[in-house]
Design a protein around this motif. Structure first.
Motif: not given
Length: 325
Positions: A295-298, A304-309
């Motif tokens: 997902i992060t690479d895509r 765009a950016r991805l964060t996970v909590s």
């Protein structure tokens, strides 16, 4: 003896010689202080510049050189002020002006460094996107070769056998035609699967919001979708967000033990924010599996950016932040 030590020895020798000359010539006003001042300015300038030039090449080195030169000038003005007996503190104006120059240079260097970091990030994400696209093309080629192509070859052979049996064994020919029909249906299913992995039809037909709602309807865990993405997103952005949400929801089903999930779209003037939340056990780690890394690479490819909590015990919140331009 290094350069600074040699300069120090020369400065001390000059000051001592000037002081001796002053003693021999009848003293009076202590003019050797100006010799010591000049030697000290040269010595301090050399030390400051040597230290500044030890920094790696780039904006930070030139900022250090600028700060060293401005610091030397300010120190020289202060020394002149003290040596001339004080009075009105005129060096304040020099110090103020030099501080402004260094501050402006520091702002420009920070800006330049941020741009350089941004260029490096874009270069890395572009390289990742190119590599990922090549891997995706190989996967599609493999799926078509092993799936639809193999079934179509079998279909052609089956129809050929049916043609040969039509005049001799009508029942066998009918059975072969039925097998050919089933092979054709299976080949179509394989083609739909490959096409869905490239660009889902529901995404092309109904847009990102409805495509995500379709995902939620088919999810094994009850899920709700609130809000809507803005119109006019590029196809690449829509595809990246869709697959990111699909992977996050798949993780909810496979790993979270959740009883409910929610997808929320929030749009500001400059940003689309997508939150995928569940009430599961938490503990999700992007570094532990390939799904979230994919997902992060895509997402990197569309900036765009991805964060996970996901603290132990939950809940888990996956946030996608997509710039709008």
């Amino acid at each position: 003896m290094n350069g600074v030590a040699r300069s120090l020895a020369v400065a001390v020798a000059l000051s001592a010689a000037a002081t001796a000359a002053w003693l021999v010539t009848g003293r009076g006003e202590f003019w050797p202080r100006w010799v010591a001042f000049a030697a000290g300015v040269v010595l301090l300038g050399e030390a400051l510049l040597r230290r500044a030039l030890r920094r790696p090449p780039g904006p930070r080195r030139w900022l250090a050189v600028d700060a060293a030169v401005c610091g030397l000038i300010a120190t020289a003005d202060l020394a002149v002020y003290v040596l001339t007996g004080g009075g009105y503190f005129w060096p304040a104006w020099t110090i103020l002006g030099l501080s402004g120059i260094v501050a402006l240079h520091a702002w420009a260097a920070t800006r330049e460094n941020a741009l350089a970091t941004r260029v490096a990030a874009l270069t890395s994400s572009r390289r990742t996107a190119v590599d990922r696209q090549a891997a995706e093309l190989k996967r599609v080629e493999r799926d078509l070769h092993d799936g639809a192509q193999a079934r179509l070859v079998s279909l052609a052979l089956t129809l050929g056998l049916a043609k040969d049996l039509v005049g001799r064994d009508a029942g066998g020919a009918v059975q072969l035609v039925e097998e050919a029909r089933q092979a054709a249906v299976a080949a179509l299913d394989d083609l739909r699967t490959v096409m869905h992995s490239i660009h889902p039809a529901v995404l092309a037909d109904r847009g990102l919001g409805d495509a995500v709602r379709a995902l939620a309807l088919d999810l094994a865990v009850p899920a709700t979708v609130t809000g809507d993405p803005p119109a006019g997103l590029s196809p690449a952005t829509e595809t990246a967000v869709y697959f990111a949400v699909a992977e996050a929801l798949a993780n909810v089903v496979k790993h979270s033990g959740a009883t409910h999930a929610e997808v929320a779209f929030t749009t500001t003037r400059t940003t689309l924010r997508v939150e995928i939340r569940d009430d599961g056990t938490g503990g999700a780690d992007p570094a532990a599996g390939s799904g979230l890394r994919g997902i992060t690479d895509r997402l990197d490819a569309v900036d765009a950016r991805l964060t996970v909590s996901s603290p132990p015990g939950g809940p888990t919140l996956v946030t996608l932040t997509v710039p709008l331009s």
